[in-house]
Design a protein around this motif. Structure first.
Motif, mmCIF file in Angstrom:
data_model
loop_
_atom_site.group_PDB
_atom_site.id
_atom_site.type_symbol
_atom_site.label_atom_id
_atom_site.label_comp_id
_atom_site.label_asym_id
_atom_site.label_seq_id
_atom_site.Cartn_x
_atom_site.Cartn_y
_atom_site.Cartn_z
ATOM 1 N N PHE A 17 0.806 -1.227 0.000
ATOM 2 C CA PHE A 17 0.000 0.000 0.000
ATOM 3 C C PHE A 17 0.842 1.282 0.000
ATOM 4 O O PHE A 17 0.302 2.378 0.088
ATOM 5 N N LEU A 20 0.130 4.649 -2.496
ATOM 6 C CA LEU A 20 -1.221 5.190 -2.661
ATOM 7 C C LEU A 20 -1.153 6.697 -2.893
ATOM 8 O O LEU A 20 -0.382 7.397 -2.235
ATOM 9 N N LEU A 44 -5.087 -0.534 8.256
ATOM 10 C CA LEU A 44 -4.226 0.398 7.535
ATOM 11 C C LEU A 44 -4.544 1.798 8.041
ATOM 12 O O LEU A 44 -5.712 2.196 8.081
ATOM 13 N N ILE A 65 -7.326 0.941 -2.838
ATOM 14 C CA ILE A 65 -7.108 0.104 -1.653
ATOM 15 C C ILE A 65 -7.808 -1.242 -1.842
ATOM 16 O O ILE A 65 -7.233 -2.296 -1.578
ATOM 17 N N ARG A 68 -5.863 -3.453 -4.397
ATOM 18 C CA ARG A 68 -4.628 -4.013 -3.824
ATOM 19 C C ARG A 68 -4.952 -5.064 -2.759
ATOM 20 O O ARG A 68 -4.271 -6.070 -2.643
ATOM 21 N N ASN A 69 -5.995 -4.791 -1.998
ATOM 22 C CA ASN A 69 -6.403 -5.718 -0.953
ATOM 23 C C ASN A 69 -6.883 -7.049 -1.552
ATOM 24 O O ASN A 69 -6.573 -8.111 -1.037
ATOM 25 N N CYS A 81 -9.594 0.520 7.624
ATOM 26 C CA CYS A 81 -8.717 1.567 7.103
ATOM 27 C C CYS A 81 -9.113 2.883 7.766
ATOM 28 O O CYS A 81 -10.271 3.296 7.689
ATOM 29 N N LEU A 117 -14.355 -0.197 3.769
ATOM 30 C CA LEU A 117 -13.800 -0.985 2.670
ATOM 31 C C LEU A 117 -14.822 -1.934 2.060
ATOM 32 O O LEU A 117 -14.621 -2.443 0.966
#
Length: 176
Positions: A17, A20, A44, A65, A68-69, A81, A117
């Motif tokens: 991460f 970003l 995060l 995010i 990538r997660n 997050c 998220l």
């Protein structure tokens, strides 16, 4: 970070991460789950100009995010997050002090917003103070239980030492 019995290493996730857009600092750490269990949420924490995030920038950040997660193994995926305007505490001006950051989060000493998220549309919510206080109380209770367990263990060992030295039964010694 203890996630469902598996060890997750924060440095690994921070690398994922780290690029970003608009993020000044970031850290990955374990925060106790709301249910008070022994496992932690992989969290995060992003230090950035939260006020400057319009809906489009927030949606772009959340999508990045999530993407990538999703590429991570299930056991290493973020569950929370947080975004904050505050600078994260550093060691020698380089590395984030995760324990101090965790303490600030649990004690409510850092203003932050939670980025949902799981929602289809990106949204920020204020982190409820009650949740922060509950988490800090659970940490305190765990520490008190551990201290009591250690005290009892020490008392048992001391009694055994006295009994052996005086060649008497352990049951003859009290807590006095």
């Amino acid at each position: 970070i203890n996630e469902s019995g598996e060890n997750v290493y924060p440095d690994e996730l921070e690398d994922v991460f780290s690029a970003l857009p608009g993020v000044d600092q970031l850290a990955v750490l374990g925060v106790p789950k709301p249910d008070g269990g022994m496992y932690e949420d992989i969290t995060l924490v992003l230090s950035m100009d939260v006020a400057a995030l319009d809906d489009a920038a927030l949606a772009k950040l959340a999508a990045e995010i999530r993407n990538r997660n999703a590429a991570l193994p299930t056991m290493k995926r973020l569950t929370r997050c947080y975004l904050t305007d505050d600078k994260l505490p550093l060691v020698n001006g380089i590395k984030v002090k995760r324990l101090e950051l965790k303490k600030r989060i649990l004690e409510g000493g850092m203003p932050m917003k939670e980025l949902d998220l799981s929602a289809a549309a990106a949204r920020l919510t204020e982190r409820p103070v009650a949740v922060q206080q509950d988490a800090a109380a659970r940490e305190g209770e765990k520490a008190a239980q551990e201290n009591a367990r250690q005290r009892a263990e020490i008392q048992t060992k001391v009694r055994a030492c006295f009994a052996e030295a005086l060649e008497q039964d352990v049951g003859t010694f009290g807590d006095d």
